[in-house]
Design an enzyme around this catalytic site. Structure first.
Site, PDB file in Angstrom:
ATOM      1  N   TYR A  20     -10.348   7.453   0.082  1.00  0.00           N
ATOM      2  CA  TYR A  20      -9.668   7.782  -1.309  1.00  0.00           C
ATOM      3  C   TYR A  20     -10.668   8.048  -2.708  1.00  0.00           C
ATOM      4  O   TYR A  20     -11.430   7.376  -2.837  1.00  0.00           O
ATOM      5  CB  TYR A  20      -9.242   6.398  -0.607  1.00  0.00           C
ATOM      6  CG  TYR A  20      -8.566   6.310  -0.182  1.00  0.00           C
ATOM      7  CD1 TYR A  20      -7.410   6.458   0.502  1.00  0.00           C
ATOM      8  CD2 TYR A  20      -8.112   4.651   0.673  1.00  0.00           C
ATOM      9  CE1 TYR A  20      -6.298   6.581   1.540  1.00  0.00           C
ATOM     10  CE2 TYR A  20      -7.231   4.180   1.415  1.00  0.00           C
ATOM     11  CZ  TYR A  20      -6.404   4.964   2.102  1.00  0.00           C
ATOM     12  OH  TYR A  20      -5.385   5.061   2.880  1.00  0.00           O
ATOM     13  N   HIS A  51      -8.719   7.287  10.928  1.00  0.00           N
ATOM     14  CA  HIS A  51      -8.033   7.078   9.005  1.00  0.00           C
ATOM     15  C   HIS A  51      -7.008   7.986  10.159  1.00  0.00           C
ATOM     16  O   HIS A  51      -7.621   9.649  10.528  1.00  0.00           O
ATOM     17  CB  HIS A  51      -8.568   7.800   8.521  1.00  0.00           C
ATOM     18  CG  HIS A  51      -7.948   7.364   7.086  1.00  0.00           C
ATOM     19  ND1 HIS A  51      -8.352   7.641   6.237  1.00  0.00           N
ATOM     20  CD2 HIS A  51      -6.141   7.484   7.050  1.00  0.00           C
ATOM     21  CE1 HIS A  51      -7.741   7.502   5.221  1.00  0.00           C
ATOM     22  NE2 HIS A  51      -5.937   7.188   5.499  1.00  0.00           N
TER      23      HIS A  51
HETATM   24  P1  NAD Z   1       2.428   2.103  -2.428  1.00  0.00           P
HETATM   25  O1  NAD Z   1       3.843   2.497  -1.745  1.00  0.00           O
HETATM   26  O2  NAD Z   1       1.621   0.683  -2.455  1.00  0.00           O
HETATM   27  O3  NAD Z   1       3.059   3.078  -4.076  1.00  0.00           O
HETATM   28  C1  NAD Z   1       1.356   2.397  -4.540  1.00  0.00           C
HETATM   29  C2  NAD Z   1       2.215   2.953  -6.524  1.00  0.00           C
HETATM   30  O4  NAD Z   1       2.965   1.741  -6.974  1.00  0.00           O
HETATM   31  C3  NAD Z   1       0.701   3.378  -7.219  1.00  0.00           C
HETATM   32  O5  NAD Z   1       1.116   4.175  -7.774  1.00  0.00           O
HETATM   33  C4  NAD Z   1       0.945   1.448  -7.449  1.00  0.00           C
HETATM   34  O6  NAD Z   1       0.290   1.353  -9.034  1.00  0.00           O
HETATM   35  C5  NAD Z   1       2.518   1.273  -8.086  1.00  0.00           C
HETATM   36  N1  NAD Z   1       2.576   0.455  -7.680  1.00  0.00           N
HETATM   37  C6  NAD Z   1       2.056  -0.798  -7.244  1.00  0.00           C
HETATM   38  N2  NAD Z   1       2.715  -2.294  -7.416  1.00  0.00           N
HETATM   39  C7  NAD Z   1       3.867  -1.985  -8.589  1.00  0.00           C
HETATM   40  C8  NAD Z   1       4.660  -2.511  -9.362  1.00  0.00           C
HETATM   41  N3  NAD Z   1       4.936  -3.775  -9.312  1.00  0.00           N
HETATM   42  N4  NAD Z   1       5.594  -2.168  -9.787  1.00  0.00           N
HETATM   43  C9  NAD Z   1       5.584  -0.343 -10.166  1.00  0.00           C
HETATM   44  N5  NAD Z   1       4.844   0.361  -8.946  1.00  0.00           N
HETATM   45  C10 NAD Z   1       3.634  -0.336  -8.704  1.00  0.00           C
HETATM   46  O7  NAD Z   1       1.482   3.416  -1.758  1.00  0.00           O
HETATM   47  P2  NAD Z   1       0.215   3.691  -1.782  1.00  0.00           P
HETATM   48  O8  NAD Z   1      -1.104   2.658  -2.619  1.00  0.00           O
HETATM   49  O9  NAD Z   1      -0.389   4.940  -0.464  1.00  0.00           O
HETATM   50  O10 NAD Z   1      -0.194   2.431  -0.118  1.00  0.00           O
HETATM   51  C11 NAD Z   1      -0.800   1.128  -0.217  1.00  0.00           C
HETATM   52  C12 NAD Z   1      -2.157   0.911   0.972  1.00  0.00           C
HETATM   53  O11 NAD Z   1      -1.662   1.488   1.592  1.00  0.00           O
HETATM   54  C13 NAD Z   1      -3.185   2.417   0.088  1.00  0.00           C
HETATM   55  O12 NAD Z   1      -3.358   1.992  -0.807  1.00  0.00           O
HETATM   56  C14 NAD Z   1      -4.509   2.444   1.001  1.00  0.00           C
HETATM   57  O13 NAD Z   1      -5.051   1.127   1.199  1.00  0.00           O
HETATM   58  C15 NAD Z   1      -2.734   2.248   1.950  1.00  0.00           C
HETATM   59  N6  NAD Z   1      -2.291   3.050   2.934  1.00  0.00           N
HETATM   60  C16 NAD Z   1      -2.992   3.777   4.164  1.00  0.00           C
HETATM   61  C17 NAD Z   1      -2.384   4.527   4.682  1.00  0.00           C
HETATM   62  C18 NAD Z   1      -3.156   5.162   6.123  1.00  0.00           C
HETATM   63  O14 NAD Z   1      -4.029   4.243   6.514  1.00  0.00           O
HETATM   64  N7  NAD Z   1      -3.351   6.502   6.744  1.00  0.00           N
HETATM   65  C19 NAD Z   1      -1.657   5.290   4.056  1.00  0.00           C
HETATM   66  C20 NAD Z   1      -1.125   5.125   2.948  1.00  0.00           C
HETATM   67  C21 NAD Z   1      -1.337   3.323   2.421  1.00  0.00           C
END
Ligand code: NAD
Length: 322
Positions: free
Chosen positions: A60, A123
């Protein structure tokens, strides 16, 4: 606000994690630029409000998210939080070799300013050789576990079948946790089909990206979002569903987060956050959850109807043979 945050067991690890988990990828400025002070304040607010599970990766923001999270956690007593990071995926590409992942864990420990990592996850294994993950990566992580550098082992990926492939080929108890993303949200519920299997394997289940990596938000997904255009724009898409919610005075993000949090089989739902306001907003949603109340109210049904044409539409990820 009603009650506090809820906590659930993460599989058989003994870790009792907040049902709302902190996704730290936005701290690496992957959605938009985030100032370090804001990132640190966001993490501190999350801890203050009871979030105890933080997920990050060296991938990230090309290690930026780990660096910033490490700075934020420096002043927090280690017993206050669980830390999950990953190995095998880097800004420069994938490498699941024993040598690289062992070195990677040492680098993460340093960036995160900690002596151990609670959960180390391979990952996005669909981009590597699954057989290498089984025969080389996991054994290397087991050695790190013996050394006390990591406590539990997990795997992450988009295609659900990669979890089945690996879990069917490792000794029970080797893999403690799986992290699935974009498969338990308003537009894609395919993870539900794998839950009985995963529970049978006694692994903890983490659901990430309840907002489908920005699709289920008012501002929409980032440029790099891999979803097909059909899912991003147009008449019967997430954007329309978001507009529909706005017209009803509700944010689609709230509805989407609520949907994932209500599932009792999910230990923690990881949502990406990069501002104090977002933390407060999302914690408020989590506090209001009553899992007895099924998500069948009128707005939910309307949104489900709007999303029907793109239901379970996903994208290809990783090697063809996986
Ligand atoms: P997400 O679906 O959580 O969306 C994140 C987006 O939503 C960001 O732009 C954030 O600013 C916004 N957001 C958060 N709260 C909000 C709210 N209340 N209102 C409006 N917008 C809001 O997607 P993500 O960040 O990709 O996924 C969450 C976490 O999961 C990642 O940070 C990571 O730690 C993990 N993840 C891991 C993998 C993997 O291991 N392959 C893949 C995807 C995500």
């Amino acid at each position: 606000m009603a009650g506090g945050l809820s906590y659930r067991q993460l599989g058989t690890t003994g870790l009792k994690v907040s049902t709302l988990g902190f996704g730290a990828s936005p701290l690496g400025s992957v959605f938009w630029p985030v100032k370090e002070d804001d990132a640190i304040a966001t993490v501190h607010e999350a801890i203050r409000l009871g979030i105890n599970f933080f997920d990050v990766s060296p991938y990230y923001g090309a290690t930026l998210a780990e660096q910033v999270l490490g700075k934020a956690l420096k002043s927090i007593p280690r017993e206050k939080y669980y830390l999950s990071t990953k190995c095998g995926r880097y800004a420069e590409g994938f490498d699941f070799s024993a040598k690289r992942v062992s070195q990677s864990v040492d680098e993460s420990l340093e960036r995160l300013n900690v002596e151990y990592i609670d959960l180390i996850q391979c990952h996005d294994i669909e981009f590597g050789s699954l057989d290498q993950v089984i025969s080389e990566t996991i054994p290397a992580l087991l050695k790190l576990k013996e050394m006390g550098k990591v406590r539990f082992i997990g795997i992450t990926g988009l295609p659900l079948k990669v979890f089945h492939y690996v879990l069917d080929r490792v000794e029970p108890g080797t893999i403690d946790v799986v992290l699935s993303y974009c498969h338990l949200s308003l537009n894609d519920t395919t993870l539900l089909e794998s839950i009985p299997y995963l529970k049978g394997k006694k692994v903890g289940i983490i659901n990430a990206s309840p907002l489908s990596m920005g699709l289920l938000t008012d501002h929409g997904p980032p440029e790099w979002h891999p979803a097909p255009e059909q899912l991003k724009v147009g008449w019967t898409t997430c954007a329309d569903a978001a507009k529909h919610c706005r017209e009803r005075g509700v944010s689609i993000s709230k509805l989407a987060l609520e949907y994932s949090l209500k599932n009792p089989d999910i230990s923690t739902t990881l949502i990406g956050m990069s501002s104090v306001e977002q933390v407060r907003e999302n914690v408020a949603v989590a506090r209001e959850i009553n899992i007895e109340q099924q998500p069948d109210h009128e707005l939910y049904q309307e949104v489900e109807h709007l999303l029907q044409p793109v239901k379970n539409l996903t994208w290809s990820s990783g090697r063809q043979e996986n």
